[in-house]
Structure formats: C-alpha cells, structure tokens
Design a protein around this motif. Structure first.
Motif, short mmCIF file in Angstrom:
data_model
loop_
_atom_site.label_atom_id
_atom_site.label_comp_id
_atom_site.label_asym_id
_atom_site.label_seq_id
_atom_site.Cartn_x
_atom_site.Cartn_y
_atom_site.Cartn_z
N LEU A 131 1.83 -8.22 4.02
CA LEU A 131 1.25 -6.89 3.91
C LEU A 131 2.26 -5.83 4.31
CD1 LEU A 131 -2.14 -7.71 5.65
CD2 LEU A 131 -1.92 -7.03 3.27
N HIS B 246 -6.23 1.35 -4.11
CA HIS B 246 -6.07 1.15 -2.67
C HIS B 246 -7.47 1.02 -2.06
CE1 HIS B 246 -4.99 1.85 1.52
NE2 HIS B 246 -3.72 1.67 1.18
N LEU C 275 -10.04 -4.62 2.72
CA LEU C 275 -9.09 -5.52 2.06
C LEU C 275 -9.30 -6.96 2.50
CD1 LEU C 275 -6.63 -5.81 0.19
CD2 LEU C 275 -5.17 -5.38 2.19
N GLU D 173 -3.31 2.38 11.95
CA GLU D 173 -2.08 1.59 11.81
C GLU D 173 -0.94 2.22 12.60
OE1 GLU D 173 -4.79 0.53 8.60
OE2 GLU D 173 -4.08 2.47 9.31
N GLY E 278 -8.18 -1.69 5.86
CA GLY E 278 -7.76 -3.07 6.08
C GLY E 278 -8.94 -4.02 6.17
N PHE F 297 -2.67 -2.21 7.76
CA PHE F 297 -4.01 -2.57 7.31
C PHE F 297 -4.90 -3.11 8.44
CE2 PHE F 297 -1.54 -2.59 3.39
CZ PHE F 297 -2.36 -1.87 2.54
N SER G 132 -8.72 2.28 0.48
CA SER G 132 -9.22 3.57 0.96
C SER G 132 -9.90 4.35 -0.17
CB SER G 132 -8.10 4.40 1.58
OG SER G 132 -7.10 4.71 0.62
N GLY H 59 0.82 -1.20 0.00
CA GLY H 59 0.00 0.00 0.00
C GLY H 59 0.86 1.25 0.00
N ASN I 168 3.71 -1.42 3.34
CA ASN I 168 3.48 -0.13 2.70
C ASN I 168 4.77 0.41 2.11
OD1 ASN I 168 0.59 0.77 3.25
ND2 ASN I 168 1.25 0.20 5.31
#
Length: 210
Positions: free
Chosen positions: A92, A176, A76, A61, A73, A68, A178, A54, A94
C-alpha cells in the motif's frame, strides 16, 4: 498533535527537481513536508503481488505515519476482504507521501496535490516500484492513475474496467475509497464501492496468472 497552520500547502516554486534525498524523512523535493506531521511511506512486503496506489495520506495517516489507516483505509480493507485479497498480498502506498491540507475551522481538510508535487514525489514511487516489483498495480483514483502511468492523458472514467500497461505490468484503475465514502448518493456510493471490489478481484486473478 497537529501541524502548524502557518502555511497550508506548498507552492510549485518549492520543488527541487535535482535533489536526491537519502531517506523519505529528509526529502525536500517539494514544500509539502513543512506542514505535514511526517512523511507516510508505503507499507507491505517486498515482492507483494499487488501494489495499491492512492493519491496522498489523509489526516489520520499523517498522524500515524502509515498509509490507509483512516476511514478510507477501513473501507479498502472491507473491499479487499470481499475480493479475496489479503494484506499479505499487497503493498500500500500513495503517489504523494505528505499530507496536503487546508484549515477549515479547527480541522485539517484534504487539498489536492499540484501536478508539480506529484512529479516531485514520483522519485519515491519509482523506488517503491523497483523494490517491490509487483505483478499488478491498482491505481485508486485519477491522481494515482496519472502518477503510475506517468501520463495525464488517461481519464479515470475511460480507464475503469480496462487493463492498462506500465512497462509490462498490468495497471487497473478504480475509484479511491474516499470517493465512495463521500458520495452523497447511496446508489453512487454502492456503485463506487463495487467498482473497487471488482478491480481488486481482477488484480488477484491477474496476479495469480488467471
């Protein structure tokens, strides 16, 4: 538990390109650490078949120290379940490991990381890729796609539905979670969510060699 609002974010001038920190917790390669509660490392098993990347941690987070775990999250997790992908199969992470934010009222709101901050944090993404050695990478959003491919020349819109390559590793692009959450149009939200499910399902098939 909130970070000090004295300085919401870091400047490109804070970046220390030559620094090789021993741990993420001691990383000072950019200034984002100053206002974050803590760094948020990736989570998952070494040898996970699929790596999901991500943009950066969000507020939840940042407080939990895990990727996530907020509303994105949860969406997802729903998409993974629909695509037949389990948490055991994925790693997972970023592209940027600290939460970059700006204060709006009393809330810490997401602020997009600068390119220099993404480049500074590439140090950690490369370490994760080397350790996990995924068979497939799914980039969630434009920032993640640029970080994974080390190239800002690929637009997310053009990459959707394609299979790209990073040193022999297939790379799939998706929105994403979000983005799907904040899309004001119901049809747009569903379309974005369906794109995420499709990318995850394709990643599962590629990881299985089919």
């Amino acid at each position: 538990m909130t970070a000090s609002p004295k300085r919401a974010g870091a400047d490109a001038g804070d970046i220390i390109p030559g620094q090789r920190p021993r741990t993420l917790k001691t990383c000072r390669r950019c200034g984002l650490w100053r206002n974050a509660t803590q760094p948020v490392p990736g989570a998952g098993a070494r040898g996970a078949a699929i790596m999901l990347v991500g943009e950066q941690p969000g507020d939840k987070e940042d407080l939990a120290g895990l990727p996530f775990v907020g509303p994105a999250g949860a969406l997802l997790d729903k998409a993974m379940a629909e695509a037949g992908v389990t948490r055991d199969e994925v790693y997972l992470t970023n592209a940027v490991k600290h939460f970059k934010w700006q204060l709006r009222g009393k809330r810490r709101m997401h602020k997009s990381p600068a390119q220099g901050e993404i480049q500074a944090c590439a140090y950690w993404l490369e370490k994760e890729l080397a350790a996990v050695q995924p068979r497939v990478i799914v980039a969630l959003g434009a920032t993640a796609l640029g970080a994974v491919l080390q190239d800002r020349g690929h637009t997310l819109a053009a990459a959707l539905g394609q299979t790209l390559d990073r040193g022999g590793i297939p790379v799939l692009a998706s929105y994403h979670p979000s983005y799907a959450l904040r899309n004001p149009d119901a049809q747009g939200r569903q379309a974005a969510y369906s794109t995420i499910v499709d990318a995850l399902a394709r990643a599962r098939r590629l990881a299985a060699g089919s």
